[in-house]
Motif scaffolding. Structure first.
Motif, mmCIF file in Angstrom:
data_model
loop_
_atom_site.group_PDB
_atom_site.id
_atom_site.type_symbol
_atom_site.label_atom_id
_atom_site.label_comp_id
_atom_site.label_asym_id
_atom_site.label_seq_id
_atom_site.Cartn_x
_atom_site.Cartn_y
_atom_site.Cartn_z
ATOM 1 N N GLN A 75 4.586 -2.853 8.554
ATOM 2 C CA GLN A 75 3.517 -2.325 7.790
ATOM 3 C C GLN A 75 3.927 -1.126 6.883
ATOM 4 O OE1 GLN A 75 0.254 -4.064 7.306
ATOM 5 N NE2 GLN A 75 1.433 -5.757 7.973
ATOM 6 N N TRP A 76 4.196 -0.174 7.522
ATOM 7 C CA TRP A 76 5.106 1.334 6.832
ATOM 8 C C TRP A 76 5.921 0.910 5.787
ATOM 9 C CZ3 TRP A 76 9.835 3.244 7.132
ATOM 10 C CH2 TRP A 76 9.691 4.561 6.396
ATOM 11 N N TRP A 77 7.081 0.053 5.969
ATOM 12 C CA TRP A 77 8.127 -0.305 5.232
ATOM 13 C C TRP A 77 7.279 -0.854 3.962
ATOM 14 C CZ3 TRP A 77 12.689 1.285 4.380
ATOM 15 C CH2 TRP A 77 13.513 0.520 3.503
ATOM 16 N N THR A 78 6.606 -1.999 4.019
ATOM 17 C CA THR A 78 6.316 -2.415 2.863
ATOM 18 C C THR A 78 5.151 -1.915 2.119
ATOM 19 O OG1 THR A 78 4.507 -3.807 4.125
ATOM 20 C CG2 THR A 78 6.638 -4.816 3.813
ATOM 21 N N GLY A 79 4.493 -1.078 2.904
ATOM 22 C CA GLY A 79 3.337 -0.211 2.063
ATOM 23 C C GLY A 79 3.773 1.086 1.466
ATOM 24 N N LYS A 80 4.802 1.785 2.080
ATOM 25 C CA LYS A 80 5.291 3.107 1.721
ATOM 26 C C LYS A 80 6.503 3.189 1.176
ATOM 27 C CE LYS A 80 4.737 7.669 3.209
ATOM 28 N NZ LYS A 80 3.729 8.562 3.550
ATOM 29 N N VAL A 81 7.570 2.291 1.481
ATOM 30 C CA VAL A 81 8.842 2.437 1.031
ATOM 31 C C VAL A 81 9.314 1.129 -0.017
ATOM 32 C CG1 VAL A 81 11.246 2.349 1.774
ATOM 33 C CG2 VAL A 81 9.536 3.433 3.133
ATOM 34 N N ASP A 82 9.056 0.089 0.494
ATOM 35 C CA ASP A 82 9.803 -1.250 -0.352
ATOM 36 C C ASP A 82 8.524 -1.473 -1.628
ATOM 37 O OD1 ASP A 82 11.332 -3.348 -0.759
ATOM 38 O OD2 ASP A 82 9.555 -4.676 0.230
ATOM 39 N N TYR A 83 7.257 -1.165 -1.676
ATOM 40 C CA TYR A 83 6.372 -1.710 -2.606
ATOM 41 C C TYR A 83 5.430 -0.814 -2.719
ATOM 42 C CZ TYR A 83 4.365 -5.226 -5.479
ATOM 43 O OH TYR A 83 3.912 -5.899 -7.003
ATOM 44 N N PRO A 84 5.545 0.470 -2.889
ATOM 45 C CA PRO A 84 4.574 1.587 -2.939
ATOM 46 C C PRO A 84 3.762 1.540 -4.355
ATOM 47 C CG PRO A 84 6.513 2.591 -3.499
ATOM 48 C CD PRO A 84 7.209 1.202 -3.309
ATOM 49 N N VAL A 86 -0.313 2.662 -5.609
ATOM 50 C CA VAL A 86 -1.403 3.412 -5.217
ATOM 51 C C VAL A 86 -2.639 2.666 -5.668
ATOM 52 C CG1 VAL A 86 -2.741 5.488 -5.342
ATOM 53 C CG2 VAL A 86 -0.329 5.785 -4.970
ATOM 54 N N ILE A 87 -3.479 2.165 -4.729
ATOM 55 C CA ILE A 87 -4.835 1.055 -5.297
ATOM 56 C C ILE A 87 -5.924 2.005 -5.108
ATOM 57 C CG2 ILE A 87 -5.800 -0.929 -5.150
ATOM 58 C CD1 ILE A 87 -3.156 -2.176 -4.406
ATOM 59 N N GLY A 88 -6.535 2.463 -5.957
ATOM 60 C CA GLY A 88 -7.921 2.958 -5.849
ATOM 61 C C GLY A 88 -7.762 4.531 -5.061
ATOM 62 N N GLY A 89 -6.755 5.229 -5.068
ATOM 63 C CA GLY A 89 -6.442 6.351 -4.264
ATOM 64 C C GLY A 89 -6.177 6.203 -3.034
ATOM 65 N N LYS A 90 -6.181 5.143 -2.382
ATOM 66 C CA LYS A 90 -5.840 5.095 -1.214
ATOM 67 C C LYS A 90 -4.586 5.356 -0.608
ATOM 68 C CE LYS A 90 -9.214 1.199 -0.680
ATOM 69 N NZ LYS A 90 -9.347 -0.223 -0.404
ATOM 70 N N PRO A 91 -4.291 5.674 0.530
ATOM 71 C CA PRO A 91 -2.681 6.174 1.170
ATOM 72 C C PRO A 91 -1.849 4.825 0.888
ATOM 73 C CG PRO A 91 -4.316 5.930 2.841
ATOM 74 C CD PRO A 91 -5.000 5.974 1.860
ATOM 75 N N LEU A 92 -0.814 5.158 0.928
ATOM 76 C CA LEU A 92 0.321 3.998 1.070
ATOM 77 C C LEU A 92 0.341 3.405 2.404
ATOM 78 C CD1 LEU A 92 3.099 5.567 -1.211
ATOM 79 C CD2 LEU A 92 1.357 4.176 -1.786
#
Length: 178
Positions: A75-84, A86-92
């Motif tokens: 979850q961390w890799w896909t959200g923050k590193v591989d496909y970052p 920002v949607i609606g100001g939410k964290p990665l």
């Protein structure tokens, strides 16, 4: 023709109480490779035979920890590193939306680890066993109570083991060959 090797000695007992008593006496005499066979679990047999606890829960725990770690990393890799994105100001990355994946991978890997542990620790699959050749042993799934001493036991001696099992109340004492 090759010489037959002893697998051990097996004896039949009339009821679970006699089986439990015989198993207790055998382990107290120092026998280690003793196995009891019955159609249902007998309360107190683990303590009588001085059996250690099962190792399967440790495999399950290891699988669960690996599943949780893999889910968190995925979850961390896909959200923050591989496909970052920002949607609606939410964290990665935020753990709240990842809980279902945490749960699913934890359950999946712990169940797979449990299944593997059961197969490995029980040495499965085992197409045949030396006791399959003993006709009286077929009753073990119905109403038979048996105690065996394997030849790998340090105190094993075929004649002495037969005598010991007979003295403990065993009937139909049989030498089992591999």
């Amino acid at each position: 023709m090759a010489e037959q090797k002893d697998w051990g000695v097996i004896a039949e007992f009339e009821n679970p109480a006699r089986l439990l008593e015989a198993a207790t006496k055998l382990t107290n005499e120092g026998y280690k490779d003793v196995e009891s066979w019955s159609p249902f679990p007998i309360h107190g047999m683990d303590e009588a035979m001085k059996l250690p606890g099962s190792k399967v829960p440790w495999f399950t725990l290891t699988g669960a920890i690996c599943g949780m770690t893999l889910a968190a990393w995925l979850q961390w890799w896909t959200g923050k590193v591989d496909y970052p994105i920002v949607i609606g100001g939410k964290p990665l990355f935020s753990w709240e939306y990842a809980v279902p994946v945490f749960f699913e991978l934890t359950v999946l890997l712990s169940s797979i680890a449990t299944l593997i542990a059961i197969f490995v620790l029980n040495k499965l699959p085992r197409p045949s066993h030396p006791l399959d050749k003993v006709p009286m042993f077929r009753r073990v799934t119905d109403d038979g109570f048996f105690l065996s001493i394997e030849s790998s036991d340090p105190l094993y001696d075929a004649e002495k083991s037969k005598t010991v099992l007979t003295e403990l109340g065993g009937t139909n004492v049989t030498l089992v060959e591999e």
